[in-house]
Design an enzyme around this catalytic site. Sequence first.
Site, PDB file in Angstrom:
ATOM      1  N   ASP A 110       0.766  -1.252   0.000  1.00 20.87           N
ATOM      2  CA  ASP A 110       0.000   0.000   0.000  1.00 20.87           C
ATOM      3  C   ASP A 110       0.796   1.302   0.000  1.00 20.87           C
ATOM      4  OD1 ASP A 110      -2.499   1.047  -0.319  1.00 20.87           O
ATOM      5  OD2 ASP A 110      -3.012   1.078   1.795  1.00 20.87           O
ATOM      6  N   HIS A 379       1.943   4.271   6.411  1.00 20.54           N
ATOM      7  CA  HIS A 379       1.799   4.921   5.098  1.00 20.54           C
ATOM      8  C   HIS A 379       0.602   5.869   5.044  1.00 20.54           C
ATOM      9  CE1 HIS A 379      -0.364   1.070   4.920  1.00 20.54           C
ATOM     10  NE2 HIS A 379      -1.235   1.713   4.170  1.00 20.54           N
TER      11      HIS A 379
END
Length: 973
Positions: A110, A379
């Site tokens: 991701d 993230h």
Amino acid sequence: LFVLQESMHAYAANVYTSVVEELMKGKQRKFIAVEQEFFRLWWDGVATDKHKQQVHQLLQEGRLEFVIGGQVMHDEAVTLIDDQILQLTEGHGFLYETFGIRPQFSWHVDPFGASSTTPTLFALAGFNAHLISRIDYDLKTDMQKNKKLQFVWRGSPSLAERQEIFTHVMDQYSYCTPSQIPFSNRSGFYWNGIAAFPDPPKDGVYPNMSVPVTDANIHLYAQTMVANVKERAAWFRTSDVLWPWGCDKQFFNASVQYSNMDLLLDYINKHSDEFGVTVQYATVGDYFQALYSRNLTWEIRDSQDFLPYSTEPFQAWTGFYTSRSTLKGVARRASSLLYAGESFFTQYVQKHPASSICKCGALKQLQSLRWAVSEVQHHDGITGTESPKVKDMYMNNLMYGMFNVKKLMASIIFDMNNAKKNGEVYSSVYNKDSGMAGATDVDQYVVVYNPLAWNITTFITVSVSDMAMSVYDELGRSVPAQVQSPVESTSTYDLYILVEISGLSYRKYHVKALTGEQSAFIGRSVKYKRKDLTRADRQRRQLLPVVNNCYQVLFDQSTNLMHSITERQTNQTVQLTQEFLEYHVNGDVTKGPISDNYLFAPNASAVPVSKAVGLEVVFGNLMTEIRQYFYSNITAQDYTYAVYTRMYTVPEGYDGRLLCHRIEQEYSVGPLDFNREAVLRTSTNLNTRQLLYTDSNGYQIQKRPFKAYVNNTVARNYYPMVQTAYIEDDTTRLMLLAERAHGVSSQGNGQVEVMLHRRLWNNLQWDLNFNLTLNDSSVVRPVIWLILGSKAATNILYRTSGLVLEHRPVVMFGALPGDKPQLPRQLQHNSVHCSDVTLPPNLHLQTLSIPGWRYSSNHSEQVRNIHVGKQKQGDADFSRVLLRIRHLYEAGEDPVLSQPVMVNLKSLLKGLGSVMAVEERSLTGTWDVNTLKRWKWKTAQYPSKGLMDTTENCTVTVHPKEIRTFFVYFQGQ
């Protein structure tokens, strides 16, 4: 893509409870778990004893597999290597201590783009394969077509094949199951629907639950799945296809999910002759094992990364390099404070075994900051791509952890100085972004700790209430200092103190209000007339010089802008001007591409923001500060932009090389108007051919040639700068060093621009739903150091300078009771509070800490302990010290500094005590390097002899770019 924190506990708890219970119901079922922060919250707060026993069993059977195993799936663009290692170590330590297992595969599906530092770290941690997904859409299409989605990646040019890793890039379907089914307009394969927390529906019917598998539709379901499997098989070299089942926030109701999956998989396997496919539940490890056993020869990829990342022509994910600049800054300050606190505590434990401070409590204080710094590397953390509510959670956790560590450091100083308990020590570490401390009383101590393993000479800043000040060291000698009026306050003054501190040591300075021979220099302020840029007479320009031993900087008095910098040693002059510009961006989806927390989509070229510049120069014997204020026009009252440039002059007898060679700039930017992205553009007459260099996570340098695209060329030429960026011509290099991440680009020959701030609003429904509109009305104050010189000279300076900026000294204040504080006798001699741990300039002490893990470093013993349940009890282990040493240079980069370095760990650490034993470990500490045998994937290249250095009686040779990890044990511990 991101986690809604308030629902996180309920959601994460549900997933693990539900999945563990379901895995026990079918021997064929499997599951992979990634982020340890969530798993640990469940394990520590929700899991029953029965659940825990089941997890142990599932891990042993290989049906539950931990992949990555860090606290989070870290961002790869804007994180620092230190923090990536920290969060990985934090998760791995827990897994090894609790289960005796060591993750061997990654699942980096991701992060928005892939860095080449990550595969190197994963190789160093003992991983056998790496998996990524988000890379440029056009590149992925091309790699798919040519069956090149799998390769052996040599992320580091210097470590090359020694730390290469097999890498799998997911195809265009990425990590979520494709949900379209041709036989219904409802979705398929997501039978548990969409998570609704913290208030799950009472009737168990969640939104968007897929059509259940029935006798009537099972054949159609099977056909759909098989067709997708076959489509994907065409993009890979083997007949093994990885088909991810799940997506963000799935498996919270695992029973409905597994029961439908079971039916479907059984049906396909019963009809495998007809379908030409067999299917099985698998973990990532199962997939890579199947691939590895095929024994194919794979292509090699060099150290080029996959940044930036675009998902379609007008969607360049380069905005997040700058989003939430304040959070990015605080995350780095917290990381730096943690680094200092760890080594300070480690020294204290070694040297004061009978201390009055509770070691377990102290470790808890450090752990609160380890956890906070680890979690923000997510993230959707440091990237600035979370909602304001979640951003506040990250900020609060960081501030709380920092407060704990400051308190710990203050109490250690107190204890070491046998201060009376009624004395007060309070500490302050960078209240202001620039490193200011709170205003102090007139008579007091300043305690300054240098966390680096090098001797440093630098300035610290203290706010004082008087102009007439003197500063003395422990022996009563006068210390050079300068006092001046600050930029904003009228009630206090800034006192700059020149400190000289050896590695991992602290010094005490006495600050007194006093007039007399030895008082601090006073900076004299000269204000110049505000200049109208639209009417500047450049013919009759007058130049104002500011000079130190390294540079002469000229300012053009017709514009009040910088004009040029001369590097005095080579007499090389570079024309150099700086201006602030804004990109105007669109926020209305009906009118075209938008900018948001993730994306940067400029309408056109950047527009200059100011038509008038004010100038004030504070001239001083030690430092001259040039203050430029940028106004929208000649009569405007307020400025939105300012630059404070500082140049230092170091008196005889001090090592001022690094101080003299940096031009320090602090910016003040904001509050911005809506849909504006603010950049500082530095334009030079260097013929750079628009080639930019940026660092990769503070570990290595990437070459960034300017690329022209059909669409969105400006945004697609933005890159992350975590610590370093530079431009150069054949002879001269201009370096920028940063203390937080920014987007950076070279939009013209001889130019480098840094994005400093963004404020956005858009009406994309998805962004509105999750409050991702980046209405950031703050003022940001980032710091950048400029270094100008020949390539050879800047090569020597920039790596140490970057770390000196990252790890500025920690400043604490103490007032001891009594009118004339008497220093305890042992303080009169400087060496008492010095461990004086000193490395050569090409080696960096990456880590010196006491992790506290209770696991045995003998693997079979650790597994046995867990098996017989001996692992649960006991206090933290304070005898094991974690040490990491990193070589800062690439092979062949510098004739001297790129050489391997031999280090005797015994003599390096003699200031801490007598070293009894040293064990070399994998990056996160869980493997003995002598027993770590990673898979060797076949490549076309003939393998060369690897440098495998063992640690011979405490002496180790560190080669270029190596990060070596050790457990060190001291006598008497």
